[in-house]
Design a protein around this motif. Structure first.
Motif, PDB file in Angstrom:
ATOM      1  N   PRO A 129       5.505  -1.061 -13.508  1.00 22.55           N
ATOM      2  CA  PRO A 129       4.911   0.017 -14.314  1.00 22.55           C
ATOM      3  C   PRO A 129       4.008   0.919 -13.472  1.00 22.55           C
ATOM      4  O   PRO A 129       3.516   1.925 -13.950  1.00 22.55           O
ATOM      5  N   PHE A 130       3.799   0.564 -12.207  1.00 21.37           N
ATOM      6  CA  PHE A 130       2.941   1.316 -11.294  1.00 21.37           C
ATOM      7  C   PHE A 130       3.790   2.056 -10.272  1.00 21.37           C
ATOM      8  O   PHE A 130       4.886   1.639  -9.950  1.00 21.37           O
ATOM      9  N   THR A 131       3.246   3.138  -9.735  1.00 19.18           N
ATOM     10  CA  THR A 131       3.884   3.808  -8.614  1.00 19.18           C
ATOM     11  C   THR A 131       3.455   3.072  -7.358  1.00 19.18           C
ATOM     12  O   THR A 131       2.264   3.020  -7.038  1.00 19.18           O
ATOM     13  N   ILE A 132       4.419   2.487  -6.679  1.00 19.79           N
ATOM     14  CA  ILE A 132       4.142   1.713  -5.472  1.00 19.79           C
ATOM     15  C   ILE A 132       4.679   2.475  -4.276  1.00 19.79           C
ATOM     16  O   ILE A 132       5.863   2.781  -4.210  1.00 19.79           O
ATOM     17  N   GLU A 133       3.779   2.788  -3.360  1.00 21.98           N
ATOM     18  CA  GLU A 133       4.160   3.457  -2.118  1.00 21.98           C
ATOM     19  C   GLU A 133       4.405   2.388  -1.052  1.00 21.98           C
ATOM     20  O   GLU A 133       3.717   1.370  -1.020  1.00 21.98           O
ATOM     21  N   HIS A 134       5.388   2.637  -0.194  1.00 20.71           N
ATOM     22  CA  HIS A 134       5.706   1.705   0.889  1.00 20.71           C
ATOM     23  C   HIS A 134       5.526   2.441   2.203  1.00 20.71           C
ATOM     24  O   HIS A 134       6.166   3.460   2.438  1.00 20.71           O
ATOM     25  N   GLY A 177       3.785  -3.319   7.831  1.00 23.43           N
ATOM     26  CA  GLY A 177       4.018  -2.477   6.675  1.00 23.43           C
ATOM     27  C   GLY A 177       3.030  -2.819   5.583  1.00 23.43           C
ATOM     28  O   GLY A 177       2.287  -3.799   5.669  1.00 23.43           O
ATOM     29  N   ARG A 178       3.025  -1.982   4.549  1.00 22.75           N
ATOM     30  CA  ARG A 178       2.182  -2.268   3.397  1.00 22.75           C
ATOM     31  C   ARG A 178       2.741  -1.579   2.169  1.00 22.75           C
ATOM     32  O   ARG A 178       3.400  -0.536   2.259  1.00 22.75           O
ATOM     33  N   TYR A 179       2.463  -2.190   1.043  1.00 19.56           N
ATOM     34  CA  TYR A 179       2.765  -1.631  -0.266  1.00 19.56           C
ATOM     35  C   TYR A 179       1.425  -1.279  -0.896  1.00 19.56           C
ATOM     36  O   TYR A 179       0.477  -2.065  -0.823  1.00 19.56           O
ATOM     37  N   VAL A 180       1.340  -0.098  -1.513  1.00 22.81           N
ATOM     38  CA  VAL A 180       0.069   0.403  -2.019  1.00 22.81           C
ATOM     39  C   VAL A 180       0.224   0.936  -3.436  1.00 22.81           C
ATOM     40  O   VAL A 180       1.208   1.618  -3.745  1.00 22.81           O
ATOM     41  N   VAL A 181      -0.767   0.628  -4.279  1.00 27.83           N
ATOM     42  CA  VAL A 181      -0.882   1.227  -5.606  1.00 27.83           C
ATOM     43  C   VAL A 181      -2.238   1.914  -5.665  1.00 27.83           C
ATOM     44  O   VAL A 181      -3.265   1.292  -5.361  1.00 27.83           O
ATOM     45  N   GLU A 182      -2.246   3.187  -6.039  1.00 27.64           N
ATOM     46  CA  GLU A 182      -3.493   3.906  -6.266  1.00 27.64           C
ATOM     47  C   GLU A 182      -3.613   4.164  -7.753  1.00 27.64           C
ATOM     48  O   GLU A 182      -2.677   4.638  -8.384  1.00 27.64           O
ATOM     49  N   LEU A 183      -4.783   3.821  -8.295  1.00 24.91           N
ATOM     50  CA  LEU A 183      -5.002   3.932  -9.736  1.00 24.91           C
ATOM     51  C   LEU A 183      -6.462   4.281  -9.974  1.00 24.91           C
ATOM     52  O   LEU A 183      -7.353   3.544  -9.534  1.00 24.91           O
ATOM     53  N   ASN A 184      -6.713   5.401 -10.626  1.00 27.38           N
ATOM     54  CA  ASN A 184      -8.069   5.829 -10.967  1.00 27.38           C
ATOM     55  C   ASN A 184      -9.007   5.815  -9.758  1.00 27.38           C
ATOM     56  O   ASN A 184     -10.143   5.347  -9.840  1.00 27.38           O
ATOM     57  N   GLY A 185      -8.530   6.286  -8.625  1.00 27.61           N
ATOM     58  CA  GLY A 185      -9.349   6.385  -7.431  1.00 27.61           C
ATOM     59  C   GLY A 185      -9.502   5.092  -6.642  1.00 27.61           C
ATOM     60  O   GLY A 185     -10.162   5.073  -5.616  1.00 27.61           O
ATOM     61  N   ALA A 186      -8.907   4.009  -7.105  1.00 31.36           N
ATOM     62  CA  ALA A 186      -8.970   2.730  -6.386  1.00 31.36           C
ATOM     63  C   ALA A 186      -7.606   2.456  -5.753  1.00 31.36           C
ATOM     64  O   ALA A 186      -6.585   2.987  -6.199  1.00 31.36           O
ATOM     65  N   GLU A 187      -7.592   1.623  -4.712  1.00 26.65           N
ATOM     66  CA  GLU A 187      -6.358   1.309  -3.997  1.00 26.65           C
ATOM     67  C   GLU A 187      -6.183  -0.201  -3.863  1.00 26.65           C
ATOM     68  O   GLU A 187      -7.083  -0.898  -3.412  1.00 26.65           O
ATOM     69  N   ALA A 188      -5.013  -0.683  -4.254  1.00 23.45           N
ATOM     70  CA  ALA A 188      -4.618  -2.082  -4.039  1.00 23.45           C
ATOM     71  C   ALA A 188      -3.524  -2.065  -2.983  1.00 23.45           C
ATOM     72  O   ALA A 188      -2.725  -1.122  -2.927  1.00 23.45           O
ATOM     73  N   GLU A 189      -3.490  -3.122  -2.160  1.00 21.79           N
ATOM     74  CA  GLU A 189      -2.457  -3.168  -1.132  1.00 21.79           C
ATOM     75  C   GLU A 189      -2.007  -4.590  -0.849  1.00 21.79           C
ATOM     76  O   GLU A 189      -2.746  -5.548  -1.060  1.00 21.79           O
ATOM     77  N   MET A 190      -0.764  -4.690  -0.400  1.00 20.73           N
ATOM     78  CA  MET A 190      -0.214  -5.934   0.120  1.00 20.73           C
ATOM     79  C   MET A 190       0.320  -5.586   1.499  1.00 20.73           C
ATOM     80  O   MET A 190       1.122  -4.665   1.637  1.00 20.73           O
ATOM     81  N   THR A 191      -0.167  -6.287   2.525  1.00 22.72           N
ATOM     82  CA  THR A 191       0.261  -6.000   3.891  1.00 22.72           C
ATOM     83  C   THR A 191       1.198  -7.088   4.387  1.00 22.72           C
ATOM     84  O   THR A 191       1.141  -8.232   3.936  1.00 22.72           O
ATOM     85  N   TYR A 192       2.053  -6.708   5.323  1.00 21.66           N
ATOM     86  CA  TYR A 192       2.976  -7.672   5.917  1.00 21.66           C
ATOM     87  C   TYR A 192       3.239  -7.332   7.372  1.00 21.66           C
ATOM     88  O   TYR A 192       3.000  -6.216   7.824  1.00 21.66           O
TER      89      TYR A 192
END
Length: 100
Positions: free
Chosen positions: A8-13, A20-35
């Motif tokens: 349901p989120f826009t995930i940038e790769h 690499g990393r996958y990133v979600v930005e939401l309301n000015g905050a950023e979540a990430e998963m790195t590999y």
């Protein structure tokens, strides 16, 4: 095997030669998963970071699920070293086909 459901989120790769990393930005905050890339056939999930503002929205699960779907479609395996990602693999037996 069925593909992982759409997030349901826009995930940038973002990717480079070795990481690499996958990133979600939401309301000015950023979540990430790195590999890290381990050759051409495997990725190693290093870290998943979700800020407090995003907790409880399943953003972390969406990031790992995106990596699983991408690995599956490209024929790669995933080694989850990150404790969060490792726990998600334990909760999602349908992801075992990509588990290294």
């Amino acid at each position: 095997m069925s593909d992982t459901p759409a997030s349901p989120f826009t995930i940038e790769h973002e990717t480079s030669d070795t990481k690499g990393r996958y990133v979600v930005e939401l309301n000015g905050a950023e979540a990430e998963m790195t590999y890290s890339k381990a050759g051409d056939s495997m990725i190693i999930i290093d870290s998943t970071a979700v800020p407090d503002a995003m907790r409880g929205q399943k953003v972390g699960v969406a990031l790992v699920a995106q990596a699983v779907g991408d690995a599956r479609s490209s024929g790669k395996k995933v080694m989850p070293l990150c404790p969060f990602a490792k726990a998600q693999f334990a909760r999602h037996p349908e992801w075992r086909d990509v588990l290294a």
